[in-house]
Design a protein around this motif. Sequence first.
Motif, PDB file in Angstrom:
ATOM      1  N   THR A   1     -12.517   9.688  39.906  1.00 31.76           N
ATOM      2  CA  THR A   1     -13.231   8.423  40.079  1.00 31.76           C
ATOM      3  C   THR A   1     -12.701   7.372  39.108  1.00 31.76           C
ATOM      4  O   THR A   1     -12.422   6.234  39.489  1.00 31.76           O
ATOM      5  N   ALA A   2     -12.535   7.789  37.840  1.00 32.10           N
ATOM      6  CA  ALA A   2     -12.039   6.843  36.831  1.00 32.10           C
ATOM      7  C   ALA A   2     -10.618   6.407  37.164  1.00 32.10           C
ATOM      8  O   ALA A   2     -10.254   5.234  37.007  1.00 32.10           O
ATOM      9  N   ALA A   3      -9.809   7.364  37.642  1.00 32.55           N
ATOM     10  CA  ALA A   3      -8.416   7.034  37.972  1.00 32.55           C
ATOM     11  C   ALA A   3      -8.378   6.029  39.119  1.00 32.55           C
ATOM     12  O   ALA A   3      -7.602   5.074  39.108  1.00 32.55           O
ATOM     13  N   ARG A   4      -9.232   6.237  40.090  1.00 33.73           N
ATOM     14  CA  ARG A   4      -9.241   5.298  41.209  1.00 33.73           C
ATOM     15  C   ARG A   4      -9.679   3.920  40.734  1.00 33.73           C
ATOM     16  O   ARG A   4      -9.100   2.907  41.097  1.00 33.73           O
ATOM     17  N   GLU A   5     -10.686   3.893  39.893  1.00 41.44           N
ATOM     18  CA  GLU A   5     -11.160   2.597  39.404  1.00 41.44           C
ATOM     19  C   GLU A   5     -10.092   1.899  38.577  1.00 41.44           C
ATOM     20  O   GLU A   5     -10.008   0.678  38.561  1.00 41.44           O
TER      21      GLU A   5
ATOM     22  N   PRO B   1     -10.069   7.032  56.167  1.00 41.62           N
ATOM     23  CA  PRO B   1      -9.506   6.784  54.834  1.00 41.62           C
ATOM     24  C   PRO B   1      -8.084   7.331  54.700  1.00 41.62           C
ATOM     25  O   PRO B   1      -7.800   8.457  55.124  1.00 41.62           O
ATOM     26  N   GLY B   2      -7.216   6.530  54.098  1.00 44.74           N
ATOM     27  CA  GLY B   2      -5.843   6.963  53.864  1.00 44.74           C
ATOM     28  C   GLY B   2      -5.787   8.175  52.945  1.00 44.74           C
ATOM     29  O   GLY B   2      -4.854   8.983  53.005  1.00 44.74           O
ATOM     30  N   GLU B   3      -6.808   8.305  52.102  1.00 46.51           N
ATOM     31  CA  GLU B   3      -6.869   9.456  51.187  1.00 46.51           C
ATOM     32  C   GLU B   3      -6.821  10.762  51.965  1.00 46.51           C
ATOM     33  O   GLU B   3      -6.313  11.764  51.472  1.00 46.51           O
ATOM     34  N   TRP B   4      -7.345  10.757  53.178  1.00 49.57           N
ATOM     35  CA  TRP B   4      -7.360  11.989  53.959  1.00 49.57           C
ATOM     36  C   TRP B   4      -5.948  12.368  54.423  1.00 49.57           C
ATOM     37  O   TRP B   4      -5.654  13.538  54.599  1.00 49.57           O
ATOM     38  N   LEU B   5      -5.093  11.344  54.619  1.00 49.89           N
ATOM     39  CA  LEU B   5      -3.701  11.646  54.989  1.00 49.89           C
ATOM     40  C   LEU B   5      -2.965  12.262  53.806  1.00 49.89           C
ATOM     41  O   LEU B   5      -2.088  13.103  53.969  1.00 49.89           O
ATOM     42  N   LEU B   6      -3.335  11.799  52.607  1.00 47.26           N
ATOM     43  CA  LEU B   6      -2.672  12.335  51.405  1.00 47.26           C
ATOM     44  C   LEU B   6      -2.885  13.831  51.280  1.00 47.26           C
ATOM     45  O   LEU B   6      -2.063  14.545  50.728  1.00 47.26           O
TER      46      LEU B   6
ATOM     47  N   TRP C   1      -5.121   3.643  40.116  1.00 45.98           N
ATOM     48  CA  TRP C   1      -4.163   4.646  40.562  1.00 45.98           C
ATOM     49  C   TRP C   1      -4.410   4.935  42.036  1.00 45.98           C
ATOM     50  O   TRP C   1      -5.561   4.990  42.489  1.00 45.98           O
ATOM     51  N   SER C   2      -3.328   5.099  42.782  1.00 41.11           N
ATOM     52  CA  SER C   2      -3.481   5.260  44.232  1.00 41.11           C
ATOM     53  C   SER C   2      -3.690   6.712  44.633  1.00 41.11           C
ATOM     54  O   SER C   2      -4.474   7.006  45.517  1.00 41.11           O
ATOM     55  N   ASP C   3      -2.916   7.636  44.010  1.00 44.92           N
ATOM     56  CA  ASP C   3      -3.030   9.027  44.439  1.00 44.92           C
ATOM     57  C   ASP C   3      -4.167   9.702  43.674  1.00 44.92           C
ATOM     58  O   ASP C   3      -4.029  10.073  42.516  1.00 44.92           O
ATOM     59  N   CYS C   4      -5.287   9.831  44.341  1.00 46.57           N
ATOM     60  CA  CYS C   4      -6.454  10.482  43.730  1.00 46.57           C
ATOM     61  C   CYS C   4      -6.923  11.597  44.647  1.00 46.57           C
ATOM     62  O   CYS C   4      -8.074  11.632  45.083  1.00 46.57           O
ATOM     63  N   THR C   5      -6.016  12.510  44.970  1.00 47.28           N
ATOM     64  CA  THR C   5      -6.344  13.631  45.841  1.00 47.28           C
ATOM     65  C   THR C   5      -6.994  14.742  45.028  1.00 47.28           C
ATOM     66  O   THR C   5      -6.809  14.804  43.812  1.00 47.28           O
ATOM     67  N   PRO C   6      -7.721  15.671  45.654  1.00 48.50           N
ATOM     68  CA  PRO C   6      -8.014  15.805  47.077  1.00 48.50           C
ATOM     69  C   PRO C   6      -8.966  14.710  47.581  1.00 48.50           C
ATOM     70  O   PRO C   6      -9.938  14.380  46.895  1.00 48.50           O
ATOM     71  N   GLY C   7      -8.654  14.173  48.747  1.00 49.45           N
ATOM     72  CA  GLY C   7      -9.342  12.995  49.249  1.00 49.45           C
ATOM     73  C   GLY C   7     -10.852  13.122  49.337  1.00 49.45           C
ATOM     74  O   GLY C   7     -11.562  12.157  49.091  1.00 49.45           O
ATOM     75  N   ARG C   8     -11.356  14.315  49.675  1.00 52.24           N
ATOM     76  CA  ARG C   8     -12.807  14.434  49.867  1.00 52.24           C
ATOM     77  C   ARG C   8     -13.597  14.490  48.579  1.00 52.24           C
ATOM     78  O   ARG C   8     -14.807  14.399  48.606  1.00 52.24           O
ATOM     79  N   PHE C   9     -12.930  14.668  47.439  1.00 56.11           N
ATOM     80  CA  PHE C   9     -13.693  14.700  46.191  1.00 56.11           C
ATOM     81  C   PHE C   9     -14.345  13.339  45.947  1.00 56.11           C
ATOM     82  O   PHE C   9     -15.433  13.265  45.403  1.00 56.11           O
ATOM     83  N   LEU C  10     -13.640  12.289  46.349  1.00 56.27           N
ATOM     84  CA  LEU C  10     -14.206  10.956  46.147  1.00 56.27           C
ATOM     85  C   LEU C  10     -15.077  10.537  47.320  1.00 56.27           C
ATOM     86  O   LEU C  10     -15.868   9.626  47.219  1.00 56.27           O
ATOM     87  N   LEU C  11     -14.894  11.164  48.450  1.00 51.67           N
ATOM     88  CA  LEU C  11     -15.643  10.793  49.654  1.00 51.67           C
ATOM     89  C   LEU C  11     -16.250  12.054  50.251  1.00 51.67           C
ATOM     90  O   LEU C  11     -15.879  12.481  51.330  1.00 51.67           O
ATOM     91  N   PRO C  12     -17.181  12.686  49.552  1.00 54.35           N
ATOM     92  CA  PRO C  12     -17.602  14.025  49.977  1.00 54.35           C
ATOM     93  C   PRO C  12     -18.489  14.057  51.224  1.00 54.35           C
ATOM     94  O   PRO C  12     -18.476  15.037  51.949  1.00 54.35           O
TER      95      PRO C  12
END
Length: 500
Positions: free
Chosen positions: A234-238, A170-175, A241-252
């Motif tokens: 979660t709501a922001a991603r839905e 996931p790109g979120e992990w690079l963020l 919005w692209s930047d929803c860090t920390p990445g693992r909060f959405l993909l634990p």
Amino acid sequence: MRTLSLGRLCPYTGTIGHLILGLSSKGNAVAVSDITDGLTRSIEGLVSAVTDPFSDPVIRLGVTGLSRAGKTVFITGLVANLLDRGRMPQLKAQAGGRIDSAYLQPQPDDTLPRFDYEAHLAALTGDNPRWPASTRAVSELRLSFRTRPDGWLSGLRGPQTLHVDIIDYPGEWLLDLTLLDKTYAQWSDATLDRLTHRPQGAAFLAMARAEDGALPLDEPRAASLAHAFTAYLTAAREAGWSDCTPGRFLLPGELAGSPVLTFAPLPMPAHTPRGSLWREMDRRFEAYKSKVVQPFFRDHFARIDRQVVLVDALGAIHAGPRALEDLRRTMADILSAFRPGRNGWLSGILLGKRVEKILFAATKADHLHHSQHPRLTAVMEAMVRDARDRAAFAGAEVAAMSLAGLRATVEQTITRDGTPLDVVQGRLLSTGKLAAMYPGELPQDPARLMSPAREGATAWLDAEYALMGFAPARISLKPGEGPPHIRLDRAAEFLIGDRL
Ligand SMILES: Nc1nc2c(ncn2[C@@H]2O[C@H](COP(=O)(O)OP(=O)(O)OP(=O)(O)O)[C@@H](O)[C@H]2O)c(=O)[nH]1
Ligand SMILES: [Mg+2]
């Protein structure tokens, strides 16, 4: 200044008559899942004994992108089309007849989940085609090639084997790399500030502001703050919005509920005594950095040779100027990971190793008639321009293109109000009905989109961009052909063509 050529062409949606998707099934049409399931699995066992997985050259190919960018579909389409290369004319080794065979092999990393190629392919190309389920964790697949050198080398050298290890992450992990430079106080500040600009953040913001971080840690309180913060992410991603860090909060994954994910940004209190909520949040933030972020970069990222960054640019354009600007900023953050030297810790891990090639690809290009693909690529290039220039400076070869991992539409020109209109047609995800879509005309100059987005426009001034969700089409393929795609052959040529 050039005038905007968007006109007032509203998105056109209409149901059209009979639609032929895929190929006419002349001769022995075989469903791709049948071919690949049967052949590749058996070869997987057979050939692994013939080649030496330890001494043959290996390319580690990273595939990343934000959630729903199209990673799983891209990898599945790419692998299927590299196994059955009938639709890969731009892959030079294929055109030159140098590829003897391509096959899947057991991957080298025993602790990484295998990319579930067969299940994803079966979903996309089965009798009831559907998009694969969201994956959101790192996985790996080894694809190997037997090639013959051409020209004068062919007399000197026998066949060669090249392994391509594809890593989906996931790109979120690079963020999260950007977190490494920050203290908990700095991160809290920046995050709370970002929240003030996002309506989805209101509830958490009120909660965080009412909190006194100087009070002793109360675990249920910490958990409910983390919970509310995750709900906001979660709501922001839905909401796009692209930047929803920390990445693992959405993909634990297996970290769900652990202290390392039980923190949230808080305003800094005047005093932060031992045992206070603030101190504990600070400690957990540091643990997230050292136990979650750093291991990913060390174990996976640092070993990547070549990289594909997939971007749903069309989705962001459709969502509006704010989403496009957010995507642009987020891409800049993501790509800072490919800029050696920017982060001291990362430079220390990389020890001078660099990603050799980076491909920025706008996905889902089958939503657009091909006449508009160069414009989509131009938007993509504009979006990553800064990062691209820096990567080029750092020695990586960089390219941008528009592609589709699986083509779900066919092109048609229809006449509307006496004017010919280039549309795409497919079967709607929502109703299953055949429909034609005119998504709006992208401007020739990407600045017409990027500038208003940067300046904070809330809607596109003179255009509307529509997008419809199409389901994958039912296809039957001739032997030797992979599923229909757009430009996967060019992508493969850029990424691995020089080594085949
Ligand atoms: N028309 C079309 N839609 C696509 C294509 N690739 C992806 N999509 C759409 O985008 C969605 C997400 O694609 P995935 O490949 O699952 O995206 P991902 O990046 O793996 O997503 P996560 O695993 O959730 O991070 C799919 O369910 C499709 O609706 C494509 O080539 N053409
Ligand atoms: Mg996926």
